[in-house]
Design a protein around this motif. Structure first.
Motif, short mmCIF file in Angstrom:
data_model
loop_
_atom_site.label_atom_id
_atom_site.label_comp_id
_atom_site.label_asym_id
_atom_site.label_seq_id
_atom_site.Cartn_x
_atom_site.Cartn_y
_atom_site.Cartn_z
N ALA A 1 -18.71 44.40 10.23
CA ALA A 1 -18.44 43.28 11.14
C ALA A 1 -17.80 42.09 10.43
CB ALA A 1 -19.73 42.84 11.83
N LEU A 2 -17.19 42.33 9.27
CA LEU A 2 -16.52 41.23 8.55
C LEU A 2 -15.34 40.73 9.37
CD1 LEU A 2 -15.59 41.05 4.82
CD2 LEU A 2 -13.85 40.59 6.53
N GLN A 3 -15.25 39.41 9.51
CA GLN A 3 -14.12 38.78 10.18
C GLN A 3 -13.49 37.77 9.22
OE1 GLN A 3 -15.16 37.15 13.99
NE2 GLN A 3 -15.84 39.10 14.80
N ALA A 4 -12.17 37.73 9.22
CA ALA A 4 -11.47 36.83 8.30
C ALA A 4 -10.28 36.19 9.00
CB ALA A 4 -11.01 37.58 7.06
N HIS A 5 -9.93 34.99 8.54
CA HIS A 5 -8.77 34.28 9.09
C HIS A 5 -8.11 33.49 7.96
CE1 HIS A 5 -6.53 31.00 11.07
NE2 HIS A 5 -6.25 31.95 11.94
N ALA A 6 -6.79 33.49 7.96
CA ALA A 6 -6.05 32.74 6.95
C ALA A 6 -4.65 32.45 7.47
CB ALA A 6 -5.96 33.52 5.65
N THR A 7 -3.96 31.53 6.80
CA THR A 7 -2.55 31.28 7.06
C THR A 7 -1.76 31.84 5.89
OG1 THR A 7 -3.03 29.27 8.31
CG2 THR A 7 -0.79 29.54 7.49
N VAL A 8 -0.79 32.67 6.17
CA VAL A 8 -0.02 33.33 5.11
C VAL A 8 1.45 32.95 5.23
CG1 VAL A 8 0.69 35.55 4.13
CG2 VAL A 8 -1.62 35.27 5.04
N ARG A 9 2.03 32.54 4.12
CA ARG A 9 3.46 32.25 4.05
C ARG A 9 4.09 33.15 3.00
NH1 ARG A 9 5.06 27.72 1.95
NH2 ARG A 9 3.12 27.19 0.89
N ARG A 10 5.24 33.70 3.31
CA ARG A 10 5.99 34.51 2.35
C ARG A 10 6.99 33.62 1.63
NH1 ARG A 10 5.62 40.11 4.04
NH2 ARG A 10 4.64 40.27 6.10
N GLY A 11 7.04 33.74 0.32
CA GLY A 11 7.96 32.93 -0.47
C GLY A 11 8.45 33.71 -1.67
N PRO A 12 9.37 33.14 -2.43
CA PRO A 12 9.90 33.85 -3.60
C PRO A 12 8.85 34.12 -4.67
CG PRO A 12 10.65 31.55 -3.53
CD PRO A 12 10.02 31.84 -2.22
N GLU A 13 7.77 33.31 -4.68
CA GLU A 13 6.71 33.53 -5.68
C GLU A 13 5.72 34.61 -5.22
OE1 GLU A 13 7.08 30.66 -4.08
OE2 GLU A 13 8.01 29.25 -5.50
N GLY A 14 5.78 34.99 -3.94
CA GLY A 14 4.84 35.97 -3.42
C GLY A 14 4.26 35.51 -2.10
N LEU A 15 3.00 35.85 -1.85
CA LEU A 15 2.32 35.43 -0.64
C LEU A 15 1.52 34.16 -0.92
CD1 LEU A 15 0.84 38.78 0.75
CD2 LEU A 15 2.94 37.61 1.47
N HIS A 16 1.70 33.14 -0.09
CA HIS A 16 0.90 31.92 -0.17
C HIS A 16 -0.21 32.05 0.89
CE1 HIS A 16 3.87 29.92 -2.74
NE2 HIS A 16 4.79 30.48 -1.96
N VAL A 17 -1.44 32.18 0.44
CA VAL A 17 -2.57 32.38 1.34
C VAL A 17 -3.36 31.07 1.40
CG1 VAL A 17 -4.62 33.77 1.81
CG2 VAL A 17 -2.66 34.79 0.64
N GLU A 18 -3.51 30.51 2.58
CA GLU A 18 -4.13 29.21 2.75
C GLU A 18 -5.20 29.23 3.84
OE1 GLU A 18 -0.70 26.98 3.83
OE2 GLU A 18 0.04 26.78 1.78
N ASN A 19 -6.10 28.25 3.78
CA ASN A 19 -7.13 28.06 4.82
C ASN A 19 -7.90 29.34 5.11
OD1 ASN A 19 -6.09 25.39 5.15
ND2 ASN A 19 -4.48 26.21 6.47
N VAL A 20 -8.44 29.91 4.05
CA VAL A 20 -9.14 31.18 4.16
C VAL A 20 -10.58 30.96 4.64
CG1 VAL A 20 -9.93 33.23 2.91
CG2 VAL A 20 -7.78 32.11 2.27
N GLU A 21 -11.00 31.77 5.61
CA GLU A 21 -12.40 31.76 6.04
C GLU A 21 -12.79 33.18 6.43
OE1 GLU A 21 -15.44 29.89 9.40
OE2 GLU A 21 -13.53 28.90 8.97
N ALA A 22 -13.88 33.67 5.86
CA ALA A 22 -14.39 35.00 6.17
C ALA A 22 -15.88 34.90 6.44
CB ALA A 22 -14.12 35.96 5.02
#
Length: 201
Positions: free
Chosen positions: A48-69
Motif C-alpha cells: 500500500a505504499l503511495q508516493a508523489h513527487a515533481t519530476v523535471r527532465r534536464g541535461p543533468e538527468g532527472l530533477h526529483v522534487e517535493n517527494v512524499e511517500a
C-alpha cells in the motif's frame, strides 16, 4: 506584444522546463530484521505504499522534487497475526495510543543518467522518515528507469529502531536486532504538466 512573445517562448520550451506530477499507488515496502537466534529473521511487507513527487527532465538527468511517500502501518504484514499485532503495539504505536502512518519527505535531488543508459538514473534521496510521528534524517539510494511518461524506482536502506527511541521487541525469548533492512519498489506515471517551483527551467 510582450505577452504574445512570452506565450511563444513558453510554447517553444522543451519538456525539461516543466515539472511533471508523478504519483504512485500500490507500491511495495518490505523489510527484513535479524534476531538473536542465528538463522532466524522476521520479514514483513506492505503493498500500500503511495508516493508523489515533481519530476523535471534536464541535461543533468532527472530533477526529483517535493517527494512524499507514505505507508499505512495497518498494511504491514508478516504472515502471522499475533506477530503483526505485537509489531504494531511495540514498534509503531505512539505514547498517545495512535499509530501514525510511516512518512518519508524530501525537498529533492538530481538523479544523473547512468553511463551509456539514457533511460536509467540513480541518486540518493535525503530527507526525513517519520515513525510514530517522530521525524529523523533518512536517506535512500534509488535506481530509476524512465520510459516515456512511466517511471519504475527501487531502493534499499537501513532503519535503526534506536534512532526513534524504540526498544528492540522480543517474543518467546527471541529478540530482534536494532537495524531493519528496508526495501521499496514502485511504478508511477506522469500527470498534467505544470511549471516547476520557482519557474526554474
Amino acid at each position: 506584444m510582450k505577452n504574445l512573445a512570452l506565450v511563444v517562448y513558453l510554447a517553444a520550451l522543451p519538456l525539461a522546463a516543466f515539472g511533471e506530477d508523478v504519483t504512485a499507488a500500490g507500491g511495495t515496502a518490505s523489510f527484513v530484521v535479524n534476531t538473536t537466534v542465528p538463522g532466524i529473521s522476521v520479514k514483513g511487507k506492505s503493498t500500500a505504499l503511495q508516493a508523489h513527487a515533481t519530476v523535471r527532465r534536464g541535461p543533468e538527468g532527472l530533477h526529483v522534487e517535493n517527494v512524499e511517500a507514505t505507508v499505512p502501518v495497518k498494511s504491514i504484514l508478516t504472515g502471522m497475526a499475533v506477530r503483526d499485532e505485537h509489531m504494531r503495539n511495540y514498534i509503531f504505536t505512539a505514547a498517545d495510543g495512535k499509530t501514525p502512518d510511516l512518512v518519508f519527505e524530501a525537498v529533492g535531488t538530481t538523479c544523473p543518467a547512468q553511463s551509456g543508459r539514457a533511460s536509467e538514473f540513480s541518486c540518493q534521496v535525503s530527507g526525513s522518515l517519520s515513525v510514530r510521528g517522530v521525524a529523523r534524517p533518512f536517506a535512500i539510494p534509488l535506481k530509476i528507469h524512465a520510459d516515456n511518461s512511466a517511471f519504475h524506482a527501487a531502493g534499499a536502506a537501513t532503519v535503526k529502531l534506536s534512532d526513534y527511541g524504540i526498544q528492540q521487541p522480543s517474543q518467546f525469548g527471541v529478540k530482534t536486532a536494532d537495524e531493519i533492512q528496508l526495501h521499496i519498489e514502485f511504478s508511477a506515471r506522469e500527470g498534467p504538466a505544470k511549471i516547476a517551483a520557482g519557474g526554474r527551467p
